[in-house]
Design a protein around this motif. Structure first.
Motif, PDB file in Angstrom:
ATOM      1  N   ARG A  24     -37.767  -5.920  20.841  1.00  0.00           N
ATOM      2  CA  ARG A  24     -38.116  -7.331  20.995  1.00  0.00           C
ATOM      3  C   ARG A  24     -37.004  -8.106  21.710  1.00  0.00           C
ATOM      4  NH1 ARG A  24     -43.477  -7.333  20.211  1.00  0.00           N
ATOM      5  NH2 ARG A  24     -44.064  -6.603  18.155  1.00  0.00           N
ATOM      6  N   GLY A  25     -36.184  -7.420  22.477  1.00  0.00           N
ATOM      7  CA  GLY A  25     -35.106  -8.083  23.216  1.00  0.00           C
ATOM      8  C   GLY A  25     -33.791  -7.964  22.475  1.00  0.00           C
ATOM      9  N   GLU A  26     -33.421  -8.979  21.715  1.00  0.00           N
ATOM     10  CA  GLU A  26     -32.151  -8.968  20.992  1.00  0.00           C
ATOM     11  C   GLU A  26     -32.241  -8.250  19.646  1.00  0.00           C
ATOM     12  OE1 GLU A  26     -29.585 -12.767  22.045  1.00  0.00           O
ATOM     13  OE2 GLU A  26     -31.512 -13.320  21.170  1.00  0.00           O
ATOM     14  N   TYR A  27     -33.452  -7.909  19.233  1.00  0.00           N
ATOM     15  CA  TYR A  27     -33.634  -7.201  17.972  1.00  0.00           C
ATOM     16  C   TYR A  27     -34.772  -6.189  18.125  1.00  0.00           C
ATOM     17  CZ  TYR A  27     -37.423 -10.598  17.333  1.00  0.00           C
ATOM     18  OH  TYR A  27     -38.545 -11.361  17.501  1.00  0.00           O
ATOM     19  N   VAL A  28     -34.882  -5.304  17.134  1.00  0.00           N
ATOM     20  CA  VAL A  28     -35.927  -4.283  17.115  1.00  0.00           C
ATOM     21  C   VAL A  28     -36.768  -4.504  15.865  1.00  0.00           C
ATOM     22  CG1 VAL A  28     -36.373  -1.804  16.918  1.00  0.00           C
ATOM     23  CG2 VAL A  28     -34.510  -2.622  18.358  1.00  0.00           C
ATOM     24  N   GLU A  29     -38.078  -4.451  16.029  1.00  0.00           N
ATOM     25  CA  GLU A  29     -38.987  -4.607  14.897  1.00  0.00           C
ATOM     26  C   GLU A  29     -39.400  -3.238  14.378  1.00  0.00           C
ATOM     27  OE1 GLU A  29     -43.422  -6.325  13.798  1.00  0.00           O
ATOM     28  OE2 GLU A  29     -42.638  -6.598  15.824  1.00  0.00           O
ATOM     29  N   ASP A  30     -39.262  -3.036  13.079  1.00  0.00           N
ATOM     30  CA  ASP A  30     -39.760  -1.834  12.416  1.00  0.00           C
ATOM     31  C   ASP A  30     -41.168  -2.170  11.934  1.00  0.00           C
ATOM     32  OD1 ASP A  30     -40.483   0.164  10.591  1.00  0.00           O
ATOM     33  OD2 ASP A  30     -38.441   0.399   9.841  1.00  0.00           O
ATOM     34  N   THR A  31     -42.177  -1.651  12.599  1.00  0.00           N
ATOM     35  CA  THR A  31     -43.555  -2.015  12.274  1.00  0.00           C
ATOM     36  C   THR A  31     -44.016  -1.451  10.933  1.00  0.00           C
ATOM     37  OG1 THR A  31     -44.474  -0.143  13.505  1.00  0.00           O
ATOM     38  CG2 THR A  31     -44.188  -2.217  14.708  1.00  0.00           C
ATOM     39  N   ARG A  32     -43.327  -0.460  10.408  1.00  0.00           N
ATOM     40  CA  ARG A  32     -43.701   0.111   9.108  1.00  0.00           C
ATOM     41  C   ARG A  32     -43.220  -0.774   7.959  1.00  0.00           C
ATOM     42  NH1 ARG A  32     -41.882   5.990   8.305  1.00  0.00           N
ATOM     43  NH2 ARG A  32     -43.264   6.249  10.075  1.00  0.00           N
ATOM     44  N   THR A  33     -41.978  -1.292   8.061  1.00  0.00           N
ATOM     45  CA  THR A  33     -41.423  -2.096   6.972  1.00  0.00           C
ATOM     46  C   THR A  33     -41.540  -3.590   7.216  1.00  0.00           C
ATOM     47  OG1 THR A  33     -39.207  -2.188   7.938  1.00  0.00           O
ATOM     48  CG2 THR A  33     -39.714  -0.300   6.481  1.00  0.00           C
ATOM     49  N   GLY A  34     -41.738  -3.974   8.483  1.00  0.00           N
ATOM     50  CA  GLY A  34     -41.772  -5.390   8.835  1.00  0.00           C
ATOM     51  C   GLY A  34     -40.399  -5.998   9.030  1.00  0.00           C
ATOM     52  N   LEU A  35     -39.358  -5.174   8.881  1.00  0.00           N
ATOM     53  CA  LEU A  35     -37.993  -5.677   9.053  1.00  0.00           C
ATOM     54  C   LEU A  35     -37.629  -5.758  10.528  1.00  0.00           C
ATOM     55  CD1 LEU A  35     -36.193  -3.697   6.224  1.00  0.00           C
ATOM     56  CD2 LEU A  35     -36.745  -6.129   6.246  1.00  0.00           C
ATOM     57  N   LEU A  36     -36.747  -6.688  10.827  1.00  0.00           N
ATOM     58  CA  LEU A  36     -36.217  -6.861  12.170  1.00  0.00           C
ATOM     59  C   LEU A  36     -34.739  -6.506  12.117  1.00  0.00           C
ATOM     60  CD1 LEU A  36     -37.786 -10.368  12.860  1.00  0.00           C
ATOM     61  CD2 LEU A  36     -38.789  -8.123  13.289  1.00  0.00           C
ATOM     62  N   TRP A  37     -34.293  -5.659  13.051  1.00  0.00           N
ATOM     63  CA  TRP A  37     -32.926  -5.164  13.050  1.00  0.00           C
ATOM     64  C   TRP A  37     -32.178  -5.648  14.287  1.00  0.00           C
ATOM     65  CZ3 TRP A  37     -31.039  -2.137   9.085  1.00  0.00           C
ATOM     66  CH2 TRP A  37     -31.981  -1.691   8.157  1.00  0.00           C
ATOM     67  N   GLN A  38     -30.941  -6.116  14.092  1.00  0.00           N
ATOM     68  CA  GLN A  38     -30.112  -6.494  15.230  1.00  0.00           C
ATOM     69  C   GLN A  38     -29.910  -5.265  16.096  1.00  0.00           C
ATOM     70  OE1 GLN A  38     -26.133  -7.806  14.274  1.00  0.00           O
ATOM     71  NE2 GLN A  38     -25.729  -8.464  16.351  1.00  0.00           N
ATOM     72  N   LYS A  39     -30.079  -5.432  17.392  1.00  0.00           N
ATOM     73  CA  LYS A  39     -30.018  -4.295  18.306  1.00  0.00           C
ATOM     74  C   LYS A  39     -28.594  -3.926  18.689  1.00  0.00           C
ATOM     75  CE  LYS A  39     -32.047  -4.011  22.650  1.00  0.00           C
ATOM     76  NZ  LYS A  39     -33.182  -4.306  23.531  1.00  0.00           N
ATOM     77  N   ASP A  40     -27.741  -4.905  18.925  1.00  0.00           N
ATOM     78  CA  ASP A  40     -26.390  -4.646  19.409  1.00  0.00           C
ATOM     79  C   ASP A  40     -25.369  -4.779  18.288  1.00  0.00           C
ATOM     80  OD1 ASP A  40     -24.008  -4.393  20.760  1.00  0.00           O
ATOM     81  OD2 ASP A  40     -24.259  -6.170  21.989  1.00  0.00           O
ATOM     82  N   GLY A  41     -25.021  -3.664  17.668  1.00  0.00           N
ATOM     83  CA  GLY A  41     -24.043  -3.678  16.589  1.00  0.00           C
ATOM     84  C   GLY A  41     -22.627  -3.954  17.047  1.00  0.00           C
ATOM     85  N   LYS A  42     -22.366  -3.731  18.328  1.00  0.00           N
ATOM     86  CA  LYS A  42     -21.021  -3.976  18.847  1.00  0.00           C
ATOM     87  C   LYS A  42     -20.697  -5.462  18.897  1.00  0.00           C
ATOM     88  CE  LYS A  42     -20.745   0.186  21.646  1.00  0.00           C
ATOM     89  NZ  LYS A  42     -20.599   0.724  22.996  1.00  0.00           N
ATOM     90  N   SER A  43     -21.702  -6.306  19.029  1.00  0.00           N
ATOM     91  CA  SER A  43     -21.447  -7.744  19.152  1.00  0.00           C
ATOM     92  C   SER A  43     -20.857  -8.327  17.878  1.00  0.00           C
ATOM     93  CB  SER A  43     -22.718  -8.495  19.536  1.00  0.00           C
ATOM     94  OG  SER A  43     -23.693  -8.376  18.538  1.00  0.00           O
ATOM     95  N   SER A  44     -21.164  -7.745  16.737  1.00  0.00           N
ATOM     96  CA  SER A  44     -20.621  -8.251  15.474  1.00  0.00           C
ATOM     97  C   SER A  44     -19.277  -7.620  15.137  1.00  0.00           C
ATOM     98  CB  SER A  44     -21.596  -7.997  14.330  1.00  0.00           C
ATOM     99  OG  SER A  44     -21.796  -6.610  14.155  1.00  0.00           O
TER     100      SER A  44
END
Length: 76
Positions: A24-44
């Motif tokens: 989804r651009g800046e994040y990834v959607e897990d369609t099974r759980t409905g959770l949204l995950w930050q895509k770029d772990g290096k930024s944090s």
């Protein structure tokens, strides 16, 4: 970091076999759980749990807020 908050209009999921993870651009959607995950772990950067929680509280990705550190069960 994950968000369990409902998200706004999203790009359609490609047709065909069910796709579990949708970019989804800046994040990834897990369609099974409905959770949204930050895509770029290096930024944090590397953080302990408490630092990560503070970081997530102020995070906005794709116009979304309400991010948090995933639970133990969500990581399993």
């Amino acid at each position: 970091l994950v968000s369990g908050a409902p998200h706004g209009p999203a790009a359609p999921v490609p047709k065909g076999p069910a796709k579990r993870f949708v970019d989804r651009g800046e994040y990834v959607e897990d369609t099974r759980t409905g959770l949204l995950w930050q895509k770029d772990g290096k930024s944090s950067g590397r953080k302990n749990y408490y630092e990560a929680a503070d970081y997530a509280a102020g995070l906005r990705l794709g116009g979304l807020k309400g991010w948090r550190v995933p639970t133990r069960d969500e990581l399993a």
